[in-house]
Design an enzyme around this catalytic site. Structure first.
Site, short mmCIF file in Angstrom:
data_model
loop_
_atom_site.label_atom_id
_atom_site.label_comp_id
_atom_site.label_asym_id
_atom_site.label_seq_id
_atom_site.Cartn_x
_atom_site.Cartn_y
_atom_site.Cartn_z
N ASP A 1 -7.06 -6.44 3.87
CA ASP A 1 -7.97 -6.04 3.07
C ASP A 1 -8.83 -7.06 2.63
O ASP A 1 -10.27 -6.99 2.57
CB ASP A 1 -7.27 -5.26 1.95
CG ASP A 1 -8.51 -4.45 0.76
OD1 ASP A 1 -9.36 -3.87 1.37
OD2 ASP A 1 -8.07 -4.67 -0.38
N TYR B 1 0.95 -1.10 -0.05
CA TYR B 1 0.00 0.12 -0.11
C TYR B 1 0.86 1.21 0.08
O TYR B 1 0.63 2.45 -0.56
CB TYR B 1 -0.95 0.05 1.20
CG TYR B 1 -2.28 -0.67 1.08
CD1 TYR B 1 -2.57 -2.07 0.64
CD2 TYR B 1 -3.44 0.07 0.87
CE1 TYR B 1 -3.52 -2.78 0.62
CE2 TYR B 1 -4.76 -0.49 0.83
CZ TYR B 1 -4.72 -1.68 0.57
OH TYR B 1 -6.03 -2.38 0.36
N ASP C 1 -12.93 -8.59 3.78
CA ASP C 1 -14.20 -8.53 3.07
C ASP C 1 -14.79 -10.08 3.06
O ASP C 1 -16.24 -10.22 3.10
CB ASP C 1 -13.91 -8.49 1.37
CG ASP C 1 -14.46 -6.83 1.06
OD1 ASP C 1 -14.13 -5.89 2.26
OD2 ASP C 1 -14.54 -6.30 0.19
N ASP D 1 -3.76 -17.93 1.23
CA ASP D 1 -4.94 -18.65 0.58
C ASP D 1 -5.30 -19.68 1.36
O ASP D 1 -6.82 -20.04 1.20
CB ASP D 1 -4.17 -19.17 -0.51
CG ASP D 1 -2.71 -20.28 -0.47
OD1 ASP D 1 -2.49 -20.00 0.61
OD2 ASP D 1 -2.35 -20.75 -1.40
N LYS E 1 2.19 -15.21 3.34
CA LYS E 1 2.52 -15.82 2.26
C LYS E 1 3.97 -16.15 2.41
O LYS E 1 4.71 -15.84 1.30
CB LYS E 1 2.01 -15.12 1.02
CG LYS E 1 2.02 -15.92 -0.30
CD LYS E 1 1.01 -16.94 -0.52
CE LYS E 1 1.39 -17.79 -1.59
NZ LYS E 1 0.34 -19.07 -1.76
C1 IPM Z 1 -10.68 -0.95 3.07
C2 IPM Z 1 -10.88 -0.51 1.55
C3 IPM Z 1 -9.43 0.43 1.33
C4 IPM Z 1 -8.39 -0.26 1.42
C5 IPM Z 1 -9.64 1.24 -0.18
C6 IPM Z 1 -10.89 1.99 -0.10
C7 IPM Z 1 -8.48 2.05 -0.36
O1 IPM Z 1 -10.84 -1.44 0.69
O2 IPM Z 1 -10.72 -0.17 3.85
O3 IPM Z 1 -10.68 -2.10 3.16
O4 IPM Z 1 -7.95 -1.00 0.38
O5 IPM Z 1 -7.83 -0.42 2.48
MG MG Z 2 -11.12 -3.18 1.71
#
Ligand code: IPM
Ligand code: MG
Length: 363
Positions: free
Chosen positions: A241, A139, A245, A217, A185
């Site tokens: 990240d 990042y 999700d 993974d 990883k």
């Molecule tokens: C998160 C989002 C951010 C990230 C984006 C919007 C920059 O996906 O906070 O998880 O990748 O960290």
């Molecule tokens: Mg995210």
């Protein structure tokens, strides 16, 4: 309590607006005075000032006890160069405020067991937290860029960066199930090998906490296969990240999960979900992730654990009464708007607060 509000883009203003109303009610019940400083961030800031994050906004954040952010981004700004995209504001905020520690709890509300894509028996009892390192990795690593023929980023972690998040993970594990899974990883990446080595060094000081390593993974697969096995997942920025999700999805809706991003001086709270421009301005957004982020703010920034607990109880009660925004709605439920959901949470909070106050009194 001095709070900077950064509603941002898309559904951000709606969910932050709803959460602020809850925040005010809670603060009043606990006799806290609170002041707000609302600022533009993301695409709306770009439209007005030509930059997604102005210096004034950063100063406002430096001058507050906590920051509450909604969401940034939208299709409108997708073609802008990286450094002008709404998302760049979020990354700059994280770096400038030193928010290295991103806490994303994956908790399943029992009323939502059937809204997940996973079978209820796989999901029931899931309660883990992802600790995502937030200011390192690809990042922010240099060099980065692309030209006609190639694109490149740098995955990099310093020892200090790994040590501080690892310590946090072991400490938080001690307050929970005492288990840390460090996700990397290391079979392919040198940076991950280094991560693993340092995590194990830090672990020497925490012999009472159980530590295991897992490749990312495999971790992605295990979260879906058997999420109950996890207590604290400690991981690099990029892997966190992605995994967060997945974790958000299995709990029933991305609209449910809160997050806290903490540094040694500053703290920012935001829902894990994005700006959902397709439903913005229609009163359909689920405010619960942002309300739950406010609960985290009370706990982490103001050490008001009781307030946090009562907000969570109010959310649980609201869900168990069958109230659902569109993202978690199914036939047997009561479909509500963003503000109706917020009103129900406030009503339930007041009721639970009064009941508890009464029971303390009668004791
Ligand atoms: C998160 C989002 C951010 C990230 C984006 C919007 C920059 O996906 O906070 O998880 O990748 O960290
Ligand atoms: Mg995210």
């Amino acid at each position: 309590m001095k709070i900077t509000l950064l509603p941002g883009d898309g559904i951000g203003p709606e969910v932050v607006g709803a959460a602020v109303e809850v925040l005010k009610v809670v603060a009043e019940k606990f006799n806290q005075s609170v002041s707000f400083n609302e600022q533009l961030v993301g695409g709306c800031s770009y439209d007005k000032y030509g930059t997604p994050l102005t210096d004034e906004v950063l100063s406002a954040c430096y001058d507050s006890d906590a920051v509450l952010l909604g969401a940034v981004g939208g299709t409108k700004w997708e073609m802008l160069p990286q450094n002008l995209k709404p998302e760049a504001a979020l990354l700059k905020l994280r770096k400038a405020l030193g928010l290295y520690n991103n806490i994303r709890p994956a908790k399943v509300y029992s009323a939502l067991l059937s809204s997940s894509t996973l079978k209820p028996e796989v999901l029931e009892g899931t309660d883990f937290v992802i600790l995502r390192e937030l200011t390192g990795d690809v990042y922010f690593g240099e060099p980065r860029g692309y030209d006609e023929n190639k694109g490149w980023n740098t995955m990099i972690y310093t020892k200090e960066e790994v040590v501080r998040i690892a310590k946090y993970a072991f400490n938080i594990a001690r307050t929970r199930g005492n288990r840390v899974t460090s996700v990397d990883k290391a079979n392919v990446l040198d940076c991950s090998q280094f991560w693993r080595k340092v995590v194990h060094e830090v672990h020497q000081d925490y012999p009472d906490v159980q530590l295991n390593d897992m490749y990312v993974d495999n971790a992605a697969m295990q979260i879906v296969r058997n999420p109950k096995q996890f207590d604290v997942i400690l991981t690099q920025n990029l892997f966190g990240d992605i995994l967060s999700d997945i974790a958000a999805m299995i709990t029933g809706s991305l609209g449910m999960l809160p997050s806290a991003s903490l540094g040694s001086k500053y703290a920012l709270y935001e829902p894990v979900h994005g700006s959902a421009p397709d439903i913005a301005g229609q009163g359909k957004a689920n405010p619960l992730a942002t309300i739950s982020s406010v609960a985290m703010m009370f706990a982490y920034s103001f050490q008001m654990h009781k307030a946090a607990e009562l907000i969570e109880k109010a959310i649980e009660k609201t869900l168990s009464m069958g109230y659902r925004t569109a993202d978690i709605f199914s036939a047997e439920n009561i479909l509500v708007s963003t503000s109706q959901m917020k009103d129900a949470v406030i009503e339930n909070f007041n009721q639970i607060f009064d009941e508890q106050a009464l029971s303390v009194f009668t004791l």
